[in-house]
Motif scaffolding. Structure first.
Motif, PDB file in Angstrom:
ATOM      1  N   PHE A  31      25.978 -17.188  14.648  1.00  0.00           N
ATOM      2  CA  PHE A  31      25.494 -18.420  14.033  1.00  0.00           C
ATOM      3  C   PHE A  31      24.707 -19.243  15.055  1.00  0.00           C
ATOM      4  O   PHE A  31      25.081 -19.324  16.226  1.00  0.00           O
ATOM      5  N   ASN A  32      23.638 -19.875  14.554  1.00  0.00           N
ATOM      6  CA  ASN A  32      22.853 -20.807  15.361  1.00  0.00           C
ATOM      7  C   ASN A  32      22.548 -22.016  14.485  1.00  0.00           C
ATOM      8  O   ASN A  32      21.705 -21.954  13.588  1.00  0.00           O
ATOM      9  N   ILE A  33      23.276 -23.099  14.720  1.00  0.00           N
ATOM     10  CA  ILE A  33      23.035 -24.343  13.981  1.00  0.00           C
ATOM     11  C   ILE A  33      21.995 -25.138  14.760  1.00  0.00           C
ATOM     12  O   ILE A  33      22.246 -25.569  15.891  1.00  0.00           O
ATOM     13  N   THR A  34      20.827 -25.300  14.167  1.00  0.00           N
ATOM     14  CA  THR A  34      19.721 -25.955  14.872  1.00  0.00           C
ATOM     15  C   THR A  34      19.572 -27.423  14.512  1.00  0.00           C
ATOM     16  O   THR A  34      18.921 -28.180  15.230  1.00  0.00           O
ATOM     17  N   LYS A  35      20.176 -27.824  13.387  1.00  0.00           N
ATOM     18  CA  LYS A  35      20.063 -29.219  12.968  1.00  0.00           C
ATOM     19  C   LYS A  35      21.338 -29.615  12.243  1.00  0.00           C
ATOM     20  O   LYS A  35      21.845 -28.864  11.415  1.00  0.00           O
ATOM     21  N   GLU A  36      21.872 -30.794  12.575  1.00  0.00           N
ATOM     22  CA  GLU A  36      23.077 -31.285  11.924  1.00  0.00           C
ATOM     23  C   GLU A  36      22.749 -32.470  11.035  1.00  0.00           C
ATOM     24  O   GLU A  36      21.697 -33.108  11.166  1.00  0.00           O
ATOM     25  N   GLY A  37      23.671 -32.768  10.121  1.00  0.00           N
ATOM     26  CA  GLY A  37      23.488 -33.894   9.216  1.00  0.00           C
ATOM     27  C   GLY A  37      24.126 -35.159   9.757  1.00  0.00           C
ATOM     28  O   GLY A  37      24.139 -35.414  10.961  1.00  0.00           O
ATOM     29  N   VAL A  38      24.705 -35.936   8.866  1.00  0.00           N
ATOM     30  CA  VAL A  38      25.271 -37.238   9.213  1.00  0.00           C
ATOM     31  C   VAL A  38      26.537 -37.059  10.047  1.00  0.00           C
ATOM     32  O   VAL A  38      27.357 -36.174   9.782  1.00  0.00           O
ATOM     33  N   ALA A  39      26.700 -37.901  11.071  1.00  0.00           N
ATOM     34  CA  ALA A  39      27.900 -37.866  11.905  1.00  0.00           C
ATOM     35  C   ALA A  39      29.143 -38.052  11.048  1.00  0.00           C
ATOM     36  O   ALA A  39      29.174 -38.871  10.131  1.00  0.00           O
ATOM     37  N   GLY A  40      30.173 -37.261  11.347  1.00  0.00           N
ATOM     38  CA  GLY A  40      31.402 -37.309  10.571  1.00  0.00           C
ATOM     39  C   GLY A  40      31.463 -36.245   9.499  1.00  0.00           C
ATOM     40  O   GLY A  40      32.548 -35.923   9.006  1.00  0.00           O
ATOM     41  N   ASN A  41      30.306 -35.687   9.114  1.00  0.00           N
ATOM     42  CA  ASN A  41      30.279 -34.558   8.194  1.00  0.00           C
ATOM     43  C   ASN A  41      30.256 -33.262   9.006  1.00  0.00           C
ATOM     44  O   ASN A  41      30.483 -33.278  10.215  1.00  0.00           O
ATOM     45  N   ASN A  42      29.953 -32.134   8.366  1.00  0.00           N
ATOM     46  CA  ASN A  42      30.036 -30.877   9.097  1.00  0.00           C
ATOM     47  C   ASN A  42      29.050 -29.853   8.567  1.00  0.00           C
ATOM     48  O   ASN A  42      28.505 -29.995   7.467  1.00  0.00           O
ATOM     49  N   VAL A  43      28.837 -28.812   9.376  1.00  0.00           N
ATOM     50  CA  VAL A  43      28.039 -27.656   8.977  1.00  0.00           C
ATOM     51  C   VAL A  43      28.968 -26.440   9.005  1.00  0.00           C
ATOM     52  O   VAL A  43      29.550 -26.128  10.045  1.00  0.00           O
ATOM     53  N   PRO A  44      29.144 -25.745   7.871  1.00  0.00           N
ATOM     54  CA  PRO A  44      30.149 -24.678   7.780  1.00  0.00           C
ATOM     55  C   PRO A  44      29.731 -23.384   8.479  1.00  0.00           C
ATOM     56  O   PRO A  44      28.542 -23.089   8.631  1.00  0.00           O
ATOM     57  N   TYR A  45      30.754 -22.617   8.852  1.00  0.00           N
ATOM     58  CA  TYR A  45      30.583 -21.231   9.278  1.00  0.00           C
ATOM     59  C   TYR A  45      31.096 -20.346   8.128  1.00  0.00           C
ATOM     60  O   TYR A  45      30.458 -20.268   7.092  1.00  0.00           O
ATOM     61  N   PHE A  46      32.253 -19.710   8.299  1.00  0.00           N
ATOM     62  CA  PHE A  46      32.816 -18.869   7.243  1.00  0.00           C
ATOM     63  C   PHE A  46      33.752 -19.686   6.356  1.00  0.00           C
ATOM     64  O   PHE A  46      34.515 -20.527   6.835  1.00  0.00           O
ATOM     65  N   ARG A  47      33.726 -19.368   5.030  1.00  0.00           N
ATOM     66  CA  ARG A  47      34.602 -20.045   4.079  1.00  0.00           C
ATOM     67  C   ARG A  47      35.282 -18.991   3.209  1.00  0.00           C
ATOM     68  O   ARG A  47      34.628 -18.093   2.673  1.00  0.00           O
ATOM     69  N   PHE A  64      40.126 -22.295   0.409  1.00  0.00           N
ATOM     70  CA  PHE A  64      41.408 -22.667   1.004  1.00  0.00           C
ATOM     71  C   PHE A  64      41.448 -22.525   2.522  1.00  0.00           C
ATOM     72  O   PHE A  64      42.376 -23.036   3.157  1.00  0.00           O
ATOM     73  N   ILE A  65      40.474 -21.857   3.113  1.00  0.00           N
ATOM     74  CA  ILE A  65      40.377 -21.779   4.573  1.00  0.00           C
ATOM     75  C   ILE A  65      38.903 -21.783   4.948  1.00  0.00           C
ATOM     76  O   ILE A  65      38.104 -21.068   4.334  1.00  0.00           O
ATOM     77  N   ASP A  66      38.527 -22.581   5.940  1.00  0.00           N
ATOM     78  CA  ASP A  66      37.168 -22.500   6.461  1.00  0.00           C
ATOM     79  C   ASP A  66      37.122 -22.995   7.898  1.00  0.00           C
ATOM     80  O   ASP A  66      38.017 -23.691   8.378  1.00  0.00           O
ATOM     81  N   VAL A  67      36.060 -22.574   8.584  1.00  0.00           N
ATOM     82  CA  VAL A  67      35.797 -22.980   9.963  1.00  0.00           C
ATOM     83  C   VAL A  67      34.426 -23.644   9.973  1.00  0.00           C
ATOM     84  O   VAL A  67      33.485 -23.151   9.345  1.00  0.00           O
ATOM     85  N   TYR A  68      34.303 -24.770  10.699  1.00  0.00           N
ATOM     86  CA  TYR A  68      33.034 -25.492  10.682  1.00  0.00           C
ATOM     87  C   TYR A  68      32.786 -26.206  12.007  1.00  0.00           C
ATOM     88  O   TYR A  68      33.693 -26.398  12.815  1.00  0.00           O
ATOM     89  N   ARG A  69      31.510 -26.610  12.189  1.00  0.00           N
ATOM     90  CA  ARG A  69      31.115 -27.444  13.326  1.00  0.00           C
ATOM     91  C   ARG A  69      30.991 -28.877  12.834  1.00  0.00           C
ATOM     92  O   ARG A  69      30.254 -29.167  11.897  1.00  0.00           O
ATOM     93  N   SER A  70      31.707 -29.791  13.474  1.00  0.00           N
ATOM     94  CA  SER A  70      31.659 -31.194  13.084  1.00  0.00           C
ATOM     95  C   SER A  70      30.406 -31.848  13.664  1.00  0.00           C
ATOM     96  O   SER A  70      30.049 -31.621  14.827  1.00  0.00           O
ATOM     97  N   ASN A  71      29.733 -32.653  12.844  1.00  0.00           N
ATOM     98  CA  ASN A  71      28.514 -33.324  13.294  1.00  0.00           C
ATOM     99  C   ASN A  71      28.829 -34.477  14.244  1.00  0.00           C
ATOM    100  O   ASN A  71      29.890 -35.089  14.167  1.00  0.00           O
ATOM    101  N   GLY A  72      27.878 -34.773  15.099  1.00  0.00           N
ATOM    102  CA  GLY A  72      28.023 -35.901  16.008  1.00  0.00           C
ATOM    103  C   GLY A  72      28.733 -35.519  17.292  1.00  0.00           C
ATOM    104  O   GLY A  72      29.462 -34.527  17.365  1.00  0.00           O
TER     105      GLY A  72
END
Length: 617
Positions: free
Chosen positions: A121-137, A145-153
């Protein structure tokens, strides 16, 4: 003139292109040149390959995914703007505009509960701080019921999110930060198994998290998703070299233990107290992620706000109440004890209040034993409670003396049994002291199973190896006499344990004593190493130890839980100022091999832990 005309057209086209970029056209909208026929990625993980793609086919559906779901300004397609290998990767683009969404999914074959999701995965742009960009769900039906993500900010921390059986979301930090614009290798392993589900997260080849005690409401994974479900997950993600494998995890063998994160199953303080000479039942099987059919359950039982002296008997719902006790108490005492008991045919456990007054009861479940006929070494066979010893029928045990009781070959316990579980009660002691249980014929350990003051009646569950003569020895370390009562709960099969959830008895050995260091401060924790210490393997599922609080400065309770996990709303041991209180604890071990003890009190307390054994992973 012709040249000027052509130049004007080119200028106009350039203006259109620049204008398109200015309003947010995605890299995926450009012409894509991939390398069809490039060998697909592979990995060493078990299971049937559902997806294996480097996206060089130029299409998400050709790669094996279902058609992408997009809305508003969201897009999901194959792009050559970024890639981990080859020329192409998948690209997901979601903005904060209303209705923007984009994701793509891989349906999994029916009946699978184990999934390995592997990708770059290569996340090049994030959204609003406090939200997230998902990886696997991971989904069951329409429920994620299970997911891994990168938190913004900030530094972009990585998180694990799990939906508990009641829908409550629980968050665990992975303690790694993910910079924007960098490729990273993420593997998430899930075994959906209700209250004892497995989750492992591997980041760039390093195991960040591993637990077999994740509580979910599901026993199957039906779909894997990549991308965003809503605009709060806005961002730009490139995804490459994805391998998804699915299969059916081997079920644990009958009689093996499945630990769960401590969870409250009963608290009569929220309803009505248990009446005098009355029983209350609570559902175990099929509740809170526990399978619909289990052999026995392990829970910490606490008596509180008792109006009169008495005792509690735990037994399978629908059966005859045995002549045995699990917790003894006096009026207004808070008394805990660990209980191991068969589950009734209706999936319930009954608790009988043998007292002339009402009392409140709390039950915090820490695990269960798999149903079926135990046959593997280290498996547990529960028994209906039956009295093994009662010195009140003979003579009290003198100070600094021992009594040995025959265990193997009696009361349904085979001669080959490795260890026995029984509820031990001291009553009518004439002086302060403690009791130590150990295998007959072995050296007396520097450990205690039950501490008491003169005149007290104190119970505690004991798990102890059986000596070569089939006996267990009890030492009365006191200057006075004491009566002892032992009620059997079950036994562990002999042989060399090797199966997941099988028990290895170690004999009591001290693994923590804060009296040699510093007392645990109010509302503070102490963690101690289980796995890899004191001759214990580097990987264990759960530990069983006798926990004793000594010299507490104020009233309070202790909670034991896996290191690195969220502290549960549960207690293992309750105490008042100045008390010495023991209780057996069965608790999962954290991914770092440690157990954490929390002192919920306004005063400091000393804690002692004597290991009785462990369960294999």
């Amino acid at each position: 003139m012709i040249r000027l005309y052509k130049a004007g057209v080119i200028a106009a086209l350039n203006l259109l292109v620049l204008t398109g970029l200015a309003v947010g056209a995605s890299p995926a909208s450009a012409a894509v040149t991939c390398q069809p026929g490039t060998p697909q990625p592979t990995n060493q993980y078990p299971g049937t390959t559902v997806i294996a793609t480097n996206f060089e086919s130029g299409s998400l559906t050709t790669a094996g995914f279902a058609a992408a779901f997009t809305a508003g300004t969201g897009t999901a397609d194959v792009s050559s703007a970024q890639r981990h290998s080859g020329r192409c990767s998948a690209y997901v683009h979601v903005t904060t505009d209303a209705g923007s969404v984009a994701n793509f999914s891989a349906p999994l074959p029916a009946g699978n509960n184990e999934v390995y999701a592997d990708g770059w995965f290569n996340i090049t742009k994030e959204g609003v701080a406090g939200n997230n960009v998902p990886y696997f769900r991971f989904f069951n039906g329409t429920t994620r019921f299970i997911d891994v993500y990168r938190s913004n900010g900030g530094l972009g921390p990585m998180w694990l999110r799990v939906a508990a059986p009641d829908g409550t979301l629980r968050y665990t930090p992975m303690k790694v930060n993910v910079p924007l614009g960098t490729w990273h290798h993420i593997v998430t392993h899930v075994v959906a198994n209700g209250a004892s589900s497995t989750v492992e997260v591997i980041f760039d080849g390093k195991l960040l998290y591993s637990s077999k005690q994740i509580a979910t409401g599901f026993t199957a994974v039906t779909k894997m998703q990549l991308g965003a479900e809503h605009r709060r997950q806005a961002g730009d993600s490139f995804i490459d070299d994805v391998v998804i494998k699915a299969g059916k995890a081997a079920a644990q063998l009958p009689g093996t233990f499945a630990p769960i994160a401590p969870q409250r199953f009963l608290d009569t303080r929220k309803t009505v107290p248990v009446g005098a000479d009355k029983a209350v039942s609570f559902q175990v099987a099929g509740a809170n992620g526990i399978p619909a059919n289990v052999a026995a359950v392990v829970f910490n039982l606490t008596v509180t706000e008792a109006k009169a002296i008495g005792y509690i008997t735990a037994y399978p719902s629908g059966t005859v109440k045995p002549d045995a006790s699990n917790v003894n108490f006096r009026a207004n005492q808070n008394v805990p004890n660990l209980v191991t008991v068969k589950v009734g045919a209706d999936g319930k456990v009954a608790l009988f209040n043998r007292s002339s007054g009402t009392t409140h009861l709390i039950a915090d479940v820490t695990g269960y034993y798999v149903t079926g006929t135990p046959a593997t070494p280290g498996a547990f066979q529960s028994l209906a409670p039956k009295r093994l010893l009662d010195t009140r029928s003979t003579t009290a045990l003198a100070g600094d003396s021992t009594v040995s009781l025959q265990v193997a070959g009696t009361n349904g316990i085979p001669t080959s049994a490795a260890a026995v579980v029984f509820n031990l009660t001291v009553t009518e002691p004439t002086r302060i002291g403690y009791i130590t249980a150990y295998a007959s014929g072995s050296a007396r350990p520097d450990a205690s199973n039950l501490n008491f003051n003169a005149g007290q009646t104190v119970p505690n569950l004991v798990t102890v190896p059986i000596g070569p003569d089939g006996k267990v020895t009890l030492l009365n370390r006191s200057f006075g006499r004491s009566h002892l009562i032992a009620d059997v709960a079950g036994y562990y099969l002999g042989g060399t344990p090797s199966a997941t959830g099988a028990f290895k008895a170690t004999g009591p050995s001290r693994i923590l004593d804060t009296r040699n260091a510093t007392a645990v401060r109010p509302d503070s924790t102490v963690s101690f190493q289980i796995a890899g210490a004191n001759g214990i393997p580097s990987s264990v599922l759960a530990a069983v130890f006798n926990l004793t609080v000594v010299s507490p400065q104020s009233i309070g309770y202790i909670t034991a839980y896996p290191s690195g996990s969220t502290r549960p709303d549960a207690s293992n041991l309750n105490f008042s100022a100045g008390q010495t209180v023991p209780n057996l604890v069965s608790v999962p071990v954290g991914s770092d091999g440690k157990v954490t003890l929390f002192n919920r009190s306004s005063g400091s307390s000393h804690l002692i832990a004597d290991l009785a054994g462990y369960f294999l992973p």
